[in-house]
Design a protein around this motif. Structure first.
Motif, mmCIF file in Angstrom:
data_model
loop_
_atom_site.group_PDB
_atom_site.id
_atom_site.type_symbol
_atom_site.label_atom_id
_atom_site.label_comp_id
_atom_site.label_asym_id
_atom_site.label_seq_id
_atom_site.Cartn_x
_atom_site.Cartn_y
_atom_site.Cartn_z
ATOM 1 N N VAL A 14 0.828 -1.202 0.000
ATOM 2 C CA VAL A 14 0.000 0.000 0.000
ATOM 3 C C VAL A 14 0.868 1.260 0.000
ATOM 4 N N HIS A 15 1.956 1.232 0.770
ATOM 5 C CA HIS A 15 2.836 2.398 0.930
ATOM 6 C C HIS A 15 4.275 1.997 0.582
ATOM 7 N N PRO A 16 4.569 1.750 -0.696
ATOM 8 C CA PRO A 16 5.892 1.213 -1.058
ATOM 9 C C PRO A 16 7.043 2.177 -0.839
ATOM 10 N N ASP A 17 6.765 3.452 -0.687
ATOM 11 C CA ASP A 17 7.833 4.446 -0.602
ATOM 12 C C ASP A 17 8.092 4.950 0.817
ATOM 13 N N SER A 18 7.500 4.295 1.804
ATOM 14 C CA SER A 18 7.700 4.743 3.179
ATOM 15 C C SER A 18 7.581 3.556 4.123
ATOM 16 N N ALA A 19 7.929 3.786 5.380
ATOM 17 C CA ALA A 19 7.851 2.738 6.397
ATOM 18 C C ALA A 19 7.042 3.241 7.583
ATOM 19 N N PRO A 20 6.458 2.333 8.358
ATOM 20 C CA PRO A 20 5.867 2.768 9.639
ATOM 21 C C PRO A 20 6.950 3.411 10.505
ATOM 22 N N ASP A 21 6.531 4.260 11.410
ATOM 23 C CA ASP A 21 7.497 4.947 12.266
ATOM 24 C C ASP A 21 8.129 4.025 13.296
ATOM 25 N N ARG A 22 7.331 3.100 13.826
ATOM 26 C CA ARG A 22 7.787 2.231 14.914
ATOM 27 C C ARG A 22 7.292 0.808 14.695
ATOM 28 N N GLU A 23 8.030 -0.163 15.249
ATOM 29 C CA GLU A 23 7.624 -1.570 15.214
ATOM 30 C C GLU A 23 7.016 -1.965 16.552
ATOM 31 N N LEU A 24 5.889 -2.651 16.478
ATOM 32 C CA LEU A 24 5.261 -3.193 17.682
ATOM 33 C C LEU A 24 5.954 -4.480 18.095
ATOM 34 N N ALA A 25 5.999 -4.733 19.404
ATOM 35 C CA ALA A 25 6.593 -5.955 19.933
ATOM 36 C C ALA A 25 5.696 -6.530 21.015
ATOM 37 N N ASP A 26 5.672 -7.843 21.124
ATOM 38 C CA ASP A 26 4.856 -8.503 22.141
ATOM 39 C C ASP A 26 5.243 -8.018 23.529
ATOM 40 N N GLY A 27 4.237 -7.696 24.326
ATOM 41 C CA GLY A 27 4.474 -7.240 25.680
ATOM 42 C C GLY A 27 4.712 -5.753 25.828
ATOM 43 N N GLN A 28 4.869 -5.063 24.724
ATOM 44 C CA GLN A 28 5.047 -3.606 24.765
ATOM 45 C C GLN A 28 3.805 -2.961 25.377
ATOM 46 N N VAL A 29 3.991 -1.925 26.185
ATOM 47 C CA VAL A 29 2.866 -1.277 26.858
ATOM 48 C C VAL A 29 2.862 0.217 26.520
ATOM 49 N N PHE A 30 1.712 0.676 26.065
ATOM 50 C CA PHE A 30 1.483 2.102 25.849
ATOM 51 C C PHE A 30 0.627 2.605 27.013
ATOM 52 N N THR A 31 1.036 3.702 27.636
ATOM 53 C CA THR A 31 0.349 4.159 28.841
ATOM 54 C C THR A 31 -0.228 5.551 28.650
ATOM 55 N N ASP A 47 -2.245 8.155 31.471
ATOM 56 C CA ASP A 47 -2.898 8.505 32.737
ATOM 57 C C ASP A 47 -3.254 7.271 33.565
ATOM 58 N N GLY A 48 -2.287 6.358 33.715
ATOM 59 C CA GLY A 48 -2.485 5.170 34.530
ATOM 60 C C GLY A 48 -3.154 4.001 33.853
ATOM 61 N N VAL A 49 -3.541 4.170 32.603
ATOM 62 C CA VAL A 49 -4.168 3.099 31.821
ATOM 63 C C VAL A 49 -3.145 2.562 30.823
ATOM 64 N N GLY A 50 -3.008 1.231 30.775
ATOM 65 C CA GLY A 50 -2.067 0.610 29.852
ATOM 66 C C GLY A 50 -2.744 -0.104 28.708
ATOM 67 N N LEU A 51 -2.083 -0.108 27.559
ATOM 68 C CA LEU A 51 -2.479 -0.915 26.407
ATOM 69 C C LEU A 51 -1.311 -1.845 26.104
ATOM 70 N N THR A 52 -1.490 -3.129 26.404
ATOM 71 C CA THR A 52 -0.420 -4.103 26.233
ATOM 72 C C THR A 52 -0.564 -4.824 24.902
ATOM 73 N N VAL A 53 0.531 -4.899 24.152
ATOM 74 C CA VAL A 53 0.535 -5.574 22.859
ATOM 75 C C VAL A 53 0.553 -7.081 23.071
ATOM 76 N N LEU A 54 -0.411 -7.762 22.453
ATOM 77 C CA LEU A 54 -0.461 -9.224 22.425
ATOM 78 C C LEU A 54 -0.320 -9.660 20.970
ATOM 79 N N THR A 55 0.761 -10.340 20.633
ATOM 80 C CA THR A 55 0.907 -10.821 19.263
ATOM 81 C C THR A 55 -0.050 -11.992 19.042
ATOM 82 N N THR A 56 -0.840 -11.899 17.968
ATOM 83 C CA THR A 56 -1.879 -12.900 17.689
ATOM 84 C C THR A 56 -1.906 -13.220 16.197
#
Length: 220
Positions: A108-125, A127-136
């Motif tokens: 879809v976007h052959p001339d660019s890359a995503p900014d960041r790579e997701l990894a299992d267990g990574q947590v985005f926080t 205000d005290g709420v976390g979003l944990t990456v689960l590879t599925t």
């Protein structure tokens, strides 16, 4: 475009909002009309955007001037990523995608890359709420879900829906793999966890756990 509040953290500071966008999904020579759930997890001043599909203007309206801490992609199918660069230009925020779906991104976007790579267990926080990456993997090799125990929700992308697993009849997908992902990563979550899906209605982990044998019998 309607933005619907879905749930709120115990202290009321973090909300989950949903807006539905419409467009198409194309793969393996076919194209289908689809409605996608766009999820926004945020406070009054900042937020994460999950799967900003199809309509950057609608997503910008839903963000409503907040600082976007990140754009999180559950996988790389074109309905989920086609509008993401335009959305990022409008609202800001780095784009995160699992590297195993890079070939879908590049289509879809052959001339660019995503900014960041997701990894299992990574947590985005936020205000005290976390979003944990689960590879599925299964729907695609790099499919992920985001689990927030504080909110009691799990954003499943196209891995788990009301009524069973996401589709696995196209390139880069595999039914046994998606079933293993759901069993080992998702059905171990609390039964009352709300499953916020990439398309259609929400469900509960406990509800879907009852139907595993039916999925296996039908093979999809």
């Amino acid at each position: 475009m309607t933005v619907t509040q879905v749930t709120t953290s115990a202290d009321g500071n973090v909300t989950v909002e949903n807006c539905v966008t419409s467009g198409t999904f194309s793969l393996d020579g076919g194209t289908w009309d689809v409605d996608n759930n766009v999820w926004i997890v945020g406070t009054d001043t900042e937020c994460f955007v999950i799967d900003p599909a199809h309509d950057p203007q609608a997503v910008e309206q839903a963000v409503n001037g907040r600082t976007v801490k990140g754009i999180l992609l559950t996988h790389g199918h074109d309905d989920h990523i086609r509008a993401v660069k335009d959305t990022a230009q409008r609202v800001g925020g780095e784009i995160h995608l699992h590297p195993a779906d890079r070939m879908l991104w590049d289509a879809v976007h052959p001339d660019s890359a995503p900014d960041r790579e997701l990894a299992d267990g990574q947590v985005f926080t936020l205000d005290g709420v976390g979003l944990t990456v689960l590879t599925t993997p299964g729907h695609s090799p790099g499919s992920v879900c985001f689990h927030s125990p504080e909110l009691g929700v799990m954003f499943s992308g196209d891995t788990l829906f009301q009524g069973g697993p996401g589709a696995t009849g196209r390139s880069y997908s595999d039914f046994p793999t998606i079933v293993d992902s759901i069993r080992e990563r998702l059905l171990v979550l609390p039964e009352e966890t709300v499953v916020l899906t990439g398309h259609g209605d929400s469900t509960l982990i406990g509800t879907e756990a009852q139907d595993v044998q039916e999925w296996l019998a039908r093979g999809r």
